[in-house]
Design a protein around this motif. Structure first.
Motif, PDB file in Angstrom:
ATOM      1  N   CYS A 110      -5.193  -0.405 -18.927  1.00 21.90           N
ATOM      2  CA  CYS A 110      -6.142  -1.471 -18.570  1.00 21.90           C
ATOM      3  C   CYS A 110      -6.539  -2.251 -19.819  1.00 21.90           C
ATOM      4  CB  CYS A 110      -7.388  -0.875 -17.928  1.00 21.90           C
ATOM      5  SG  CYS A 110      -7.038   0.024 -16.408  1.00 21.90           S
ATOM      6  N   ARG A 111      -6.701  -3.551 -19.666  1.00 25.16           N
ATOM      7  CA  ARG A 111      -6.995  -4.385 -20.821  1.00 25.16           C
ATOM      8  C   ARG A 111      -8.325  -4.016 -21.488  1.00 25.16           C
ATOM      9  NH1 ARG A 111      -8.683 -10.705 -21.637  1.00 25.16           N
ATOM     10  NH2 ARG A 111      -9.091 -10.333 -23.841  1.00 25.16           N
ATOM     11  N   TRP A 112      -9.397  -3.878 -20.713  1.00 22.32           N
ATOM     12  CA  TRP A 112     -10.712  -3.649 -21.329  1.00 22.32           C
ATOM     13  C   TRP A 112     -11.033  -2.164 -21.507  1.00 22.32           C
ATOM     14  CZ3 TRP A 112     -12.636  -7.441 -23.901  1.00 22.32           C
ATOM     15  CH2 TRP A 112     -12.378  -8.750 -23.482  1.00 22.32           C
ATOM     16  N   GLY A 113     -10.750  -1.356 -20.502  1.00 24.94           N
ATOM     17  CA  GLY A 113     -10.956   0.080 -20.646  1.00 24.94           C
ATOM     18  C   GLY A 113     -12.347   0.580 -20.303  1.00 24.94           C
TER      19      GLY A 113
ATOM     20  N   THR B 157      -6.870  -2.451 -12.565  1.00 28.58           N
ATOM     21  CA  THR B 157      -7.590  -3.713 -12.767  1.00 28.58           C
ATOM     22  C   THR B 157      -7.675  -3.913 -14.280  1.00 28.58           C
ATOM     23  OG1 THR B 157      -9.932  -3.121 -13.080  1.00 28.58           O
ATOM     24  CG2 THR B 157      -9.080  -3.040 -10.793  1.00 28.58           C
ATOM     25  N   GLU B 158      -8.223  -5.024 -14.702  1.00 28.14           N
ATOM     26  CA  GLU B 158      -8.330  -5.279 -16.143  1.00 28.14           C
ATOM     27  C   GLU B 158      -9.422  -4.423 -16.805  1.00 28.14           C
ATOM     28  OE1 GLU B 158      -9.726  -6.876 -13.828  1.00 28.14           O
ATOM     29  OE2 GLU B 158     -11.251  -8.322 -14.470  1.00 28.14           O
ATOM     30  N   THR B 159     -10.271  -3.773 -15.965  1.00 29.15           N
ATOM     31  CA  THR B 159     -11.316  -2.923 -16.547  1.00 29.15           C
ATOM     32  C   THR B 159     -10.861  -1.465 -16.549  1.00 29.15           C
ATOM     33  OG1 THR B 159     -12.400  -2.736 -14.384  1.00 29.15           O
ATOM     34  CG2 THR B 159     -13.212  -4.458 -15.887  1.00 29.15           C
ATOM     35  N   VAL B 160     -10.816  -0.865 -15.353  1.00 33.90           N
ATOM     36  CA  VAL B 160     -10.360   0.521 -15.172  1.00 33.90           C
ATOM     37  C   VAL B 160      -9.589   0.553 -13.857  1.00 33.90           C
ATOM     38  CG1 VAL B 160     -12.355   1.455 -16.414  1.00 33.90           C
ATOM     39  CG2 VAL B 160     -12.455   1.258 -13.915  1.00 33.90           C
TER      40      VAL B 160
ATOM     41  N   ALA C 161      -9.156  -9.628 -12.539  1.00 30.61           N
ATOM     42  CA  ALA C 161      -8.202 -10.555 -13.157  1.00 30.61           C
ATOM     43  C   ALA C 161      -6.781  -9.992 -13.184  1.00 30.61           C
ATOM     44  CB  ALA C 161      -8.661 -10.905 -14.578  1.00 30.61           C
ATOM     45  N   ASN C 162      -6.607  -8.745 -12.774  1.00 26.59           N
ATOM     46  CA  ASN C 162      -5.284  -8.119 -12.821  1.00 26.59           C
ATOM     47  C   ASN C 162      -4.389  -8.635 -11.673  1.00 26.59           C
ATOM     48  OD1 ASN C 162      -3.446  -5.810 -11.805  1.00 26.59           O
ATOM     49  ND2 ASN C 162      -3.918  -5.239 -13.930  1.00 26.59           N
TER      50      ASN C 162
END
Ligand code: TXA
Ligand code: MG
Length: 363
Positions: A173-176, A31-34, A122-123
């Motif tokens: 991941c974008r945010w991490g 995902t865009e977070t983890v 958002a992924n």
């Protein structure tokens, strides 16, 4: 069990993964977070597999992931106006809203709570997987319970290889760091239970008629937080961590002094810090013992590297770990929340304050 890691992920792979989910199996996905560890959120025995694979305490509820906002109505008894507003503005994105749960959501998903966490990631791979599975996907972070969340497929494999059939590798991941969790079940106020990339400031700017609180337990080491999972000592590195906060140059000087003191005592010590601070200690610390988390003040860079940094030091022989903190505003609130938890609240305020805010204490 053999774990398959697929990269790049094609439409055929999505179909294969969705089939596993529909048949009650687990799939790790980006995902865009983890990375998340997904199961059919309507299937209690599939969700039980999540707890088993992670070694997760049974009272820690799962978030349901949806592919489109219209699916929120399928998992919630009602979507309160504040939740609807936040979803419209920030979803798909790094946001989870807590809302009253629909009757058909199994108790194992919510840990017996009358509420449920709902998130539309958002992924593209995540959304395609949920859409193809045709069910809400229950997914905690895809780590062993108590370890930092995985921000790349290799970190998932480190924790769960042999325990799950499939990892979809979508790169970094974008945010991490994990999504912002907002409890929207109270009348007239929302409460941030876990800070993330949708910041308190962004939420307050949207909900102008609603009080925006931050769960006070997030800032104290001893209070019991309202998101059940936040009470556990997550993200705990093997070596005890101490976090230094304050004005950058003063923190760098204090960290250098402390590194020298511990090294002189024969202690192997690691450092997670900004590029500027790492530059100040370069001559006194071997490369493997310093981790550069980006330019000072670049909280997005810090967020995206923090879990890799913590996992890096778990693979070294250090006896203790030091880290530079960030200001607790914007994404910095989330970074400091994770550092606070990883350190068990061992925070040293250097000179008492950050330059800009005048205080590093928030209630
Ligand atoms: O970014 C994320 O949210 C990631 C990705 C995979 O979506 N997921 C994630 O899940 O971080 P997890 O299970 O590691 O963290 C979910 C947190 C836990 O602290 C849990 O206690 C809390 O959400 N939570 C879940 N349902 C809740 C509820 N009904 N009320 C309060 N807290 C809840
Ligand atoms: Mg987690």
């Amino acid at each position: 069990m053999q774990t398959e890691i697929i990269s790049p992920v094609t439409e055929t792979d999505i179909e294969h993964a969705a089939g596993l989910i529909r048949r009650g199996q687990l799939v790790a996905f980006p995902t865009e977070t983890v990375y998340g560890l997904g199961a059919n959120g309507l299937d209690a025995s599939a969700c039980a597999r999540i707890y088993k694979a992670k070694g997760r305490p049974a009272d820690n509820p799962l978030i349901l992931h949806i592919s489109d906002l219209s699916m929120a109505a399928d998992v919630a008894r009602e979507v309160p106006p504040a939740a609807a507003h936040l979803l419209t503005v920030f979803a798909p994105g790094p946001l989870t809203v807590i809302v009253p749960k629909a009757a058909h959501i199994p108790d194992i998903v919510t840990g017996g709570l009358p509420t449920v966490g709902v998130r539309c990631p958002a992924n593209d791979i995540a959304r395609a997987l949920i859409r193809a599975a045709g069910v809400p996907v229950a997914a905690p972070s895809a780590n062993t319970s108590g370890r930092p969340s995985p921000t790349a497929a290799a970190m998932v494999a480190d924790d769960l290889a042999g325990r799950i059939p499939l990892i979809l590798d979508g790169g970094a991941c974008r945010w991490g760091i994990e999504s912002t969790i907002v409890d929207c079940t109270a009348e007239g106020a929302v409460t941030i239970l876990r800070p993330g990339a949708v910041t308190r400031e962004m939420i307050a700017a949207e909900l102008t008629q609603t009080e925006v609180r931050v769960d006070s337990a997030l800032m104290a080491a001893d209070a019991v937080p309202r998101a059940p999972g936040m009470k556990y000592r997550h993200y705990a590195p093997r070596a005890p961590l101490t976090v230094y906060t304050g004005a950058g140059p003063a923190v760098a000087a204090a960290l250098r002094a402390e590194l020298l003191r511990r090294s002189a005592a024969g202690e192997r010590v690691g450092l997670i810090a900004s590029r500027e601070t790492v530059a100040v200690v370069r001559d006194v610390l071997p490369a493997a013992y310093r981790y550069d988390c980006g330019a000072r003040g670049d909280t997005a860079a810090y967020a995206s590297r923090l879990y890799d940094a913590l996992r890096h030091f778990d693979r070294t022989d250090i006896a203790s770990l030091l880290a530079e903190g960030t200001e607790e505003e914007g994404l910095g609130l989330a970074v400091m929340n994770r550092l606070r938890k990883a350190s068990g609240g061992d925070i040293v305020a250097v000179g008492g304050a950050f330059e800009k805010t005048g205080s590093n204490k928030k209630d």
